[in-house]
Write a protein that holds these residues in place. Structure first.
Motif, PDB file in Angstrom:
ATOM      1  N   THR A 154      17.694 -18.479   7.423  1.00 14.98           N
ATOM      2  CA  THR A 154      17.899 -19.336   8.588  1.00 14.98           C
ATOM      3  C   THR A 154      19.310 -19.925   8.474  1.00 14.98           C
ATOM      4  OG1 THR A 154      15.594 -19.916   8.995  1.00 14.98           O
ATOM      5  CG2 THR A 154      17.231 -21.555   9.626  1.00 14.98           C
ATOM      6  N   HIS A 155      20.018 -19.964   9.595  1.00 12.27           N
ATOM      7  CA  HIS A 155      21.385 -20.495   9.584  1.00 12.27           C
ATOM      8  C   HIS A 155      21.484 -21.728  10.474  1.00 12.27           C
ATOM      9  CE1 HIS A 155      23.484 -17.201   7.427  1.00 12.27           C
ATOM     10  NE2 HIS A 155      22.453 -16.502   7.865  1.00 12.27           N
ATOM     11  N   ILE A 156      22.034 -22.804   9.914  1.00  7.82           N
ATOM     12  CA  ILE A 156      22.254 -24.041  10.657  1.00  7.82           C
ATOM     13  C   ILE A 156      23.755 -24.273  10.721  1.00  7.82           C
ATOM     14  CG2 ILE A 156      21.841 -26.521  10.724  1.00  7.82           C
ATOM     15  CD1 ILE A 156      19.234 -26.016   9.221  1.00  7.82           C
ATOM     16  N   LEU A 157      24.291 -24.275  11.939  1.00  8.32           N
ATOM     17  CA  LEU A 157      25.730 -24.415  12.164  1.00  8.32           C
ATOM     18  C   LEU A 157      26.010 -25.825  12.673  1.00  8.32           C
ATOM     19  CD1 LEU A 157      24.986 -21.315  12.380  1.00  8.32           C
ATOM     20  CD2 LEU A 157      27.024 -21.082  13.770  1.00  8.32           C
ATOM     21  N   VAL A 158      26.754 -26.591  11.897  1.00 11.29           N
ATOM     22  CA  VAL A 158      27.013 -27.991  12.227  1.00 11.29           C
ATOM     23  C   VAL A 158      28.478 -28.163  12.630  1.00 11.29           C
ATOM     24  CG1 VAL A 158      26.940 -30.370  11.411  1.00 11.29           C
ATOM     25  CG2 VAL A 158      25.271 -28.708  10.545  1.00 11.29           C
TER      26      VAL A 158
END
Length: 349
Positions: free
Chosen positions: A114-118
């Motif tokens: 899972t990728h979380i881009l902040v």
């Protein structure tokens, strides 16, 4: 100091506000301090399986695909510190921009995370990588999420499980890097679990502010002051004056040195401070050149060396803070040969 070299236009303190006397005072302190500081190894981790030759030699990139190779090296270091082990479920990219680093990692890991881009900016789907990344996902358990938030107030643990996540960043300018490290400190306060392994590339040190700087304790322990910090941020721009190698589109794997986990940096600072205390600075200052004369004589090569030295000092200060957070193994490496912004903080518990 003169800013005839075209530097300083975006700095918090412009070069013309800094005097030759201030620079000489900082140089005198660094001459002592630097003898105690650990060396920084060059370790460019380039795996041929993590990119295509066409990408790395993209002629549209004036630096011969430098961004591709920087992404590949960061991922290589994440692999080296075992951040990509079988139990890792989530990759958090801080200051993600359009998501190029996340996109690269997803391709390299076959979309298993899972990728979380902040990022504080909300990018149009036409200008970022989420659409491509979502199309690549084959499991409903793996998601692509964009979080629009200021890193300064970000609570990372609200978005990902700490014990199975990693954090990474390729382009956090100046104070944004410190705010990202501060977000890790908030995670440490909220959890008794191990902090996530992290790879944070630093850049744009001339934009750093004393208020947000995470390395204050180390900096002050060395015997440096807030005034020295102001002078150092401006002078760090000079690192870009170093002579550049001729540009080429041919990719080679850079020579690497064995990386070394940093020693207890606060202990290093105390030793350096003891060394500095043995120097009669008033006697040293009597030998300073008049400010204007020094400004004329301080050569381009000397400026470049000072800028590089200061970037290292800023990042060692940050590394010391990370040690205080509870990271047992902290490294600072030069991860690329394709930019003067070449330092990477590697953190693991």
């Amino acid at each position: 100091m003169s800013h005839q070299d075209g530097l300083g236009k975006a700095a918090r303190c412009r070069m013309h506000e800094i005097t030759g006397t201030q620079v000489q005072r900082l140089l005198a302190k660094l001459q002592v301090i630097d003898t105690f500081l650990p060396k920084i190894a060059l370790c460019e981790m380039i795996s041929r399986t993590d990119y295509s030759v066409g990408e790395a030699n993209n002629k549209e990139d004036e630096n011969g695909g430098k961004h591709v190779l920087q992404e590949v090296s960061i991922i290589g270091h994440l692999r080296r510190i075992n951040a990509l082990h079988d139990d890792t479920t989530t990759a958090i990219e801080l200051g993600a921009g359009t998501g190029r680093l996340s996109d690269r990692l997803q391709k390299v890991t076959n979309a298993k995370l899972t990728h979380i881009l902040v990022d504080r900016q909300d990018f149009s789907l036409n200008h970022c990588r989420e659409r491509v990344m979502r199309a690549r996902c084959r499991s409903p358990e793996r998601q692509i999420k964009r979080v629009v938030a200021d890193i300064g107030s970000l609570q990372i643990h609200d978005y990902a499980p700490i014990n199975t996540s990693l954090c990474m960043s390729k382009h956090l300018c100046g104070p944004a890097c410190d705010l990202a490290i501060t977000s890790l400190s908030r995670m440490a306060e909220q959890s008794l679990q191990l902090l996530p392994p992290s790879a944070i590339a630093t850049c744009c040190h001339y934009l750093c502010t004393w208020e947000s700087f995470t390395g204050k304790q180390f900096w002050l322990a060395l015997g440096l002051t807030a005034e020295d910090f102001t002078v150092a941020t401006s002078c760090s721009q000079w690192a870009s004056l170093q002579r550049k190698k001729s540009k080429t589109n041919n990719v080679t794997i850079a020579s690497t040195s064995e990386t070394v986990v940093l020693p207890d940096l606060l202990n290093v600072a105390h030793l350096a401070k003891a060394g500095l205390d043995r120097v009669d600075m008033s006697n040293v200052e009597m030998k300073f050149l008049p400010s204007k004369e020094f400004e004329k004589m301080f050569a381009r090569e000397e400026k470049a060396l000072l800028g590089i030295q200061l970037k290292k000092l800023f990042d060692l200060s940050r590394a010391s803070f990370c040690q205080q957070l509870g990271y047992k193994e902290v490294e600072l490496v030069r991860y690329t040969t394709r930019s003067t912004e070449d330092r990477l903080l590697l953190l693991r518990c």
